[in-house]
Design a protein around this motif. Structure first.
Motif, PDB file in Angstrom:
ATOM      1  N   ASP A  53      38.561  42.390  44.468  1.00 47.25           N
ATOM      2  CA  ASP A  53      39.630  42.802  43.427  1.00 47.25           C
ATOM      3  C   ASP A  53      40.198  41.328  43.013  1.00 47.25           C
ATOM      4  OD1 ASP A  53      39.149  45.184  43.608  1.00 47.25           O
ATOM      5  OD2 ASP A  53      40.790  45.647  45.173  1.00 47.25           O
ATOM      6  N   GLY A 188      42.553  49.126  37.701  1.00 49.76           N
ATOM      7  CA  GLY A 188      43.662  48.348  38.488  1.00 49.76           C
ATOM      8  C   GLY A 188      44.399  47.518  37.665  1.00 49.76           C
ATOM      9  N   THR A 189      45.620  46.991  38.307  1.00 51.07           N
ATOM     10  CA  THR A 189      46.526  46.238  37.540  1.00 51.07           C
ATOM     11  C   THR A 189      46.044  44.763  37.569  1.00 51.07           C
ATOM     12  OG1 THR A 189      48.460  47.599  38.057  1.00 51.07           O
ATOM     13  CG2 THR A 189      48.860  45.277  37.418  1.00 51.07           C
ATOM     14  N   HIS A 215      40.666  42.833  35.302  1.00 50.92           N
ATOM     15  CA  HIS A 215      41.251  44.252  34.916  1.00 50.92           C
ATOM     16  C   HIS A 215      41.764  44.045  33.472  1.00 50.92           C
ATOM     17  CE1 HIS A 215      40.107  45.065  39.027  1.00 50.92           C
ATOM     18  NE2 HIS A 215      41.381  44.689  39.500  1.00 50.92           N
TER      19      HIS A 215
END
Length: 420
Positions: A53, A188-189, A215
């Motif tokens: 991520d 996602g943020t 993202h």
């Protein structure tokens, strides 16, 4: 050569940087950490393997020009809402703090016992001969026959401060969409700029790298060609043919009965701009019809340099002394170095205080300091007065490697050379 002394500050010195979390929504940054090194400052932490991520894709493609953010993202990237309010570009940096305590007293007597070897007449002549041999228009006769009259020697101190800092800028950009995976807000943020972990280059080595913020991507129709991938050629207005430049469309040249050979009598030729197609590939989307918009993170690592050479009575140019090789006398390297306050030459102590203050003032609004290094070196300078054919001349020997600066060498064959 004399041994050098290396001073290493302790590991408990105060960090000089505020936290990276500070941004438009949190202008104050992190609260103080009680003198402990913040975890985001730990290079080992920044260098560890990145999670899926948090990882960022290195960019090899540079967009033609930044675009305003796509309207579809206005309500989908809450972490970057400030980008839409401040012209599409934002610089986010943590604050810089001054060191909290004075540097401990040092005993400089052992340092000042270091002495650079004196230059003898033999060394002075050999240095000049070596210099002359490297110049195509300099004769060696004068260097071999000159009579040295006087050697004026002085040892200078050179202070240097290096501050290695990191700054981050974010901006909207785009690249042609080639059906690659789209990392959009649905995944996602987007992390804030200082939460994105990247590999830091070696200390004091400047570098600039670009990354795609996770993202933040969105695919849109190309605004230049309206999603067609091509646009009408401006040279032929889409026809693929232009007026013959030889006969100007008359099919035959003036005062000639034969038809024009260039256009074979047609009066028109194939458009060289579009090769007769009537349209050109869109330079913005490269014919792909769609663009991938995303937020680009630009990280710049810069090494700022402050330099000072102590006053001297000789006329050797100061810019040469700044580049001269010296004998290391003192070295201090840490996340934050403290000003030197008790060096026997007061001008060196003042230079250290001024350099650290200048770097702090210049970098605190816009960068994060990763490492600082300050050094003191001894620079020997010798002014050589010599006699040759009834006249007196001067040259200088500077640095521990005996570099030479000639003021007016008497044995030159031309006057177009640059003396260094």
């Amino acid at each position: 050569m004399f041994p050098s002394v290396v001073f290493k500050s302790g590991n408990n010195g105060p960090g000089i940087l505020g936290g990276p979390e500070g941004g438009p929504s949190d202008p104050s940054g992190l609260s103080p950490l009680g003198g402990q090194t913040p975890p985001w400052l730990d290079i080992c932490t920044m260098d560890r393997d990145l999670s899926e991520d948090d990882s960022v894709a290195d960019l090899s493609f540079e967009a033609e020009s930044p675009l305003a953010p796509p309207a579809e993202l206005l309500e989908r990237l809450p972490s970057y809402d400030w980008l839409f309010q401040r012209g599409g570009q934002q610089i986010m940096f943590p604050p810089l703090e001054a060191p909290g305590r004075p540097l401990e007293q040092r005993c400089w007597s052992s340092f000042l016992e270091h002495r650079v070897p004196l230059v003898t007449e033999e060394v002075a002549r050999e240095a000049l001969l070596s210099f002359v041999s490297s110049k195509c228009c300099y004769g060696s006769t004068a260097a071999g026959d000159l009579i040295i009259q006087e050697l004026k020697q002085q040892t200078l101190c050179r202070y240097r401060l290096e501050t290695f800092s990191e700054s981050r800028i974010s901006e909207w950009t785009f690249q042609p969409f080639t059906n690659q995976s789209v990392d959009g807000p649905q995944r996602g943020t987007s992390p804030r700029l200082w939460d994105i972990k990247v590999q830091v280059p070696p200390m004091f080595q400047e570098d600039t790298r670009k990354f795609q913020v996770p993202h933040s991507s969105l695919v849109k129709e190309c605004h230049k060609c309206h999603g067609r991938g091509r646009y009408k050629c401006s040279g032929c207005h889409g026809s693929g043919m232009v007026r013959c430049p030889s006969c100007s469309g008359a099919k035959r040249k003036a005062k000639q009965s034969r038809r024009c050979q260039m256009c074979s009598g047609s009066g028109r030729r194939r458009c060289s701009t579009c090769s007769g197609r009537g349209s050109k590939t869109c330079a913005t989307c490269k014919g792909e019809k769609r663009l991938l918009h995303f937020i680009q993170l630009v990280i710049m690592w810069k090494n700022s340099l402050f330099e000072f050479v102590s006053e001297h009575r000789l006329n050797c140019p100061r810019e040469l002394l700044a580049k001269a090789k010296g004998e290391s006398l003192f070295k201090d390297e840490n996340t934050a170095v403290y000003p030197i306050v008790d060096f026997p030459l007061r001008e060196i102590s003042l230079a250290s205080q001024r350099g650290i203050a200048e770097h702090s003032a210049a970098l605190s609004p816009r960068a994060r300091v990763l490492q600082q290094r300050q050094t003191i070196e001894l620079i020997p300078v010798t002014e050589v007065h010599y006699w040759y054919r009834g006249q007196t001349y001067v040259y200088y020997i500077y640095g521990t490697d005996h570099r030479v600066h000639v003021v007016d060498y008497p044995d030159r064959y031309c006057f177009g050379c640059t003396i260094i």
